[in-house]
Design an enzyme around this catalytic site. Structure first.
Site, PDB file in Angstrom:
ATOM      1  CB  ILE A 160      -0.928  -0.087   0.976  1.00 35.39           C
ATOM      2  CG1 ILE A 160      -1.612  -0.989   1.233  1.00 35.39           C
ATOM      3  CG2 ILE A 160      -2.316   1.174   1.589  1.00 35.39           C
ATOM      4  CD1 ILE A 160      -3.086  -1.387   2.264  1.00 35.39           C
TER       5      ILE A 160
ATOM      6  CB  CYS B 150      31.495   6.830  15.915  1.00 39.49           C
ATOM      7  SG  CYS B 150      30.591   8.318  16.117  1.00 39.49           S
TER       8      CYS B 150
ATOM      9  N   GLY C  99      33.321   3.907  19.422  1.00 42.67           N
ATOM     10  CA  GLY C  99      34.507   2.740  19.463  1.00 42.67           C
ATOM     11  C   GLY C  99      35.500   3.278  19.559  1.00 42.67           C
TER      12      GLY C  99
ATOM     13  CG  HIS D 162      30.458   6.498  11.581  1.00 41.73           C
ATOM     14  ND1 HIS D 162      30.036   5.720  11.986  1.00 41.73           N
ATOM     15  CD2 HIS D 162      30.126   7.641  12.056  1.00 41.73           C
ATOM     16  CE1 HIS D 162      29.752   5.509  12.645  1.00 41.73           C
ATOM     17  NE2 HIS D 162      29.588   7.486  13.328  1.00 41.73           N
TER      18      HIS D 162
ATOM     19  CD  GLU E 130      31.674   2.703   9.330  1.00 40.25           C
ATOM     20  OE1 GLU E 130      32.724   3.899   9.784  1.00 40.25           O
ATOM     21  OE2 GLU E 130      31.037   3.056  10.159  1.00 40.25           O
TER      22      GLU E 130
HETATM   23  N1  GLN Z   1      26.371   6.780  20.771  1.00 37.58           N
HETATM   24  C1  GLN Z   1      27.361   7.725  20.577  1.00 37.58           C
HETATM   25  C2  GLN Z   1      26.769   9.418  19.904  1.00 37.58           C
HETATM   26  O1  GLN Z   1      25.910   9.785  20.099  1.00 37.58           O
HETATM   27  C3  GLN Z   1      28.025   7.080  19.311  1.00 37.58           C
HETATM   28  C4  GLN Z   1      27.694   7.033  18.240  1.00 37.58           C
HETATM   29  C5  GLN Z   1      28.577   6.590  17.036  1.00 37.58           C
HETATM   30  O2  GLN Z   1      28.209   5.392  17.147  1.00 37.58           O
HETATM   31  N2  GLN Z   1      26.988   6.503  16.184  1.00 37.58           N
HETATM   32  O3  GLN Z   1      27.415   9.840  20.204  1.00 37.58           O
END
Ligand code: GLN
Length: 546
Positions: free
Chosen positions: A149, A381, A383, A507, A509
């Site tokens: 839909i 991030c 990490g 990021h 990646e």
């Molecule tokens: N939670 C974390 C923040 O908001 C990291 C976000 C993420 O890994 N994209 O800053």
């Protein structure tokens, strides 16, 4: 003027429409035809930024900060373009725009309807991307499956475009699935016939039908689909499942799809050159020595949640001529049992992005393991937050160190809210998003990896390194190798006394491409491949591996 290819999906979702769109882009680009792509998502969220990865998979971020469907990542990697906000359209965006216009009085006196108001707004999005990109061909993927839909306004808009731009300037490709019946050992075409009927009912006759199947498709089946669905025999394109997604452009080219599109749309191409893709696929298929990497994350049950991370690892692995052996470690399991033996055989640990407290302590354990055992670590991030928390707990000698995301009252908030975001209550689209510049410190591993400065990478986060702890952690051996140009924000940090322990607030990646791995992933795998695998013999003193 741009031409348009609309790609719809039939029978089931996840049939490979996104990869088909990306691959059509590749085969057109290989003929020097400029292309761009757009994804239409029928849900009412304005963007997927507020959805759980379990609902949606990865949220891909464009350079200009749009939070989008992961298919955009595939478009970027296959077509090698940097897309923008205009490439991501949702029903939520369309309806909020139409309603905002109604409230402003733009349609005064009128009754606002799906046709024409909503469909006109959708068509404006098609044209806006065409104008901005100036691409020869705009490829548009209609999300969902024909018959849903929610997808109807998008299909209606796609139908209306035919009269606006003319028959030679538009092409409809329908991607379906041919299910295999084990009892009779045959592929079935009936669901494809039904879904083409459904498309026709809306007013769209497909020009090309791409048939996804796990088994080879016989001539007889192709003839049958051609007859019942009223498409030319050569326009029934088999899309047999292949071992790597990067092979799909080669398969489609082999089946003559490139020439067919060129002929039908009267394009003026150069000779196709897919030699780089052929090389890439040859490399992927050559047996190579594996590198064992653990991905310690929160959403590992759904691997699509880390789509770009996995692709970036692949690109880097291929660059080093190795094979990726990826172990998916749910961070909660490390947290609950405290047993990190699963990490013992790995040569590198990656902690990707994520939100919320669940599994954080397990990630911290993984970071401790990496630091103490000198195992290469890449933090993305979240990490990075994990790496900073772990190092600060060690350096400050307190277990109470944390991010205010996980403990608002922590005594040592080494990761905290951005000062200008304090008080921000609205959740959608309010993070630090998209490209920001970062200056790299000479001599650091990050600078070595990128070989240039400043660099621009994509962000998606709320929390940042807390500058109050900079000096104390620096004294203990943390290196701030990437800073915002004003020096206020820590973008990359490293552990000095370690072979390769590095994390970024951005990021990386999202910018990795086959053939051009992101430098941080390349550096990480470069370090990981030198870690002796469990059971492997150390190289002889004169070996070239040294
Ligand atoms: N939670 C974390 C923040 O908001 C990291 C976000 C993420 O890994 N994209 O800053």
């Amino acid at each position: 003027m741009s031409k348009y290819i609309f790609v719809t999906g039939g029978v089931v979702s996840s049939v490979g429409k996104g990869i088909t769109v990306a691959s059509i882009g590749t085969i057109l680009k290989s003929r020097q035809i400029s292309v761009t792509a757009q994804k239409l998502d029928p849900y009412l969220n304005v963007d997927p930024g507020t959805m759980s990865p379990y609902q949606h998979g990865e949220v891909f971020v464009t350079q200009d900060g749009a939070e989008t469907d992961l298919d955009l990542g595939n478009y970027e990697r296959f077509i090698d373009v940097n897309l923008t906000t205009e490439s991501s359209v949702t029903s939520g965006q369309i309806y909020s725009e139409v309603i905002a216009k109604e409230r402003r009085g733009d349609f005064l006196g009128g009754t606002i309807q799906v046709v024409p108001h909503v469909t006109t707004e959708i068509k404006d999005r098609f044209k806006r991307l065409a104008e901005k990109s100036k691409a020869d061909v705009v490829i548009i993927e209609v999300g969902g499956t024909v018959g849903d839909i929610e997808g109807l306004p998008f299909l209606e808009a796609a139908r209306q475009m035919r009269n606006e731009v003319g028959r030679d300037n538009i092409l409809y490709v329908h991607v379906t699935l041919l299910p295999y019946l084990n009892s009779t050992k045959e592929l079935k075409t009936k669901p494809t016939q039904h879904s083409v009927n459904e498309l026709r009912r809306i007013g769209i006759q497909p020009d090309i039908i791409a048939c996804r199947s796990d088994y080879p498709i016989s001539e007889e089946i192709r003839n049958k689909i051609s007859l019942f669905c009223d498409v030319e025999r050569k326009a029934v394109i088999p899309l047999t499942t292949v071992s790597t997604i990067y092979e799909v452009p080669l398969v489609l080219e082999e089946e003559g799809l490139g020439q067919l599109i060129v002929d039908k749309m009267k394009l003026k191409p150069q000779k196709p050159d897919l030699s780089q893709w052929q090389e890439l696929v040859n490399l992927i298929k050559t047996p190579r020595e594996p590198v064992k990497i653990a991905l310690v994350g929160k959403y590992v049950e759904l691997q699509d949640a880390y789509f770009s991370v996995r692709e970036a690892l692949q690109h880097a692995i291929l660059h080093h001529g190795r094979d990726l052996e990826l172990i998916w470690v749910p961070s909660e399991t490390l947290e609950n049992s405290g047993d990190v033996s699963v990490l013992r055989p790995v040569q590198g640990i990656i902690v990707p992005g994520g939100f919320g407290i669940r599994g954080i302590e397990g990630m911290v354990r993984a970071a401790t393991y990496a630091r103490e055992n000198k195992i290469p670590y890449l933090g993305l991030c979240l990490g990075m937050h994990v790496m900073v928390i772990e190092f600060a707990r060690y350096a400050l000698g307190s277990k109470e160190v944390n991010s205010t995301e996980f403990n608002a009252d922590t005594r040592y908030p080494v990761i905290d809210f951005l000062p200008d975001q304090k008080g921000q209550k609205i959740k959608g689209g309010t993070m630090r998003l998209g490209n920001y510049p970062c200056e790299l410190a000479n001599g650091s591993r990050a600078a070595q990896a990128y070989g240039q400065s400043p660099i621009y990478e994509r962000h998606r986060h709320r929390y940042e390194f807390n500058n109050e702890y900079r000096q104390r952690l620096e004294k203990a051996g943390m290196v701030y190798s990437g800073l915002s140009p004003d020096g206020r924000l820590v973008e990359v940090c490293e552990i000095a006394d370690h072979p390769w322990m590095l994390a970024s607030q951005f990021h990386p990646e999202f910018t990795s491409r086959p053939g051009h791995p992101n430098p941080l992933f390349r550096g990480f795998i470069g370090a990981a491949k030198n870690v002796l695998r469990e059971g492997a013999q150390p190289p002889l003193p004169l070996s070239s591996n040294l």
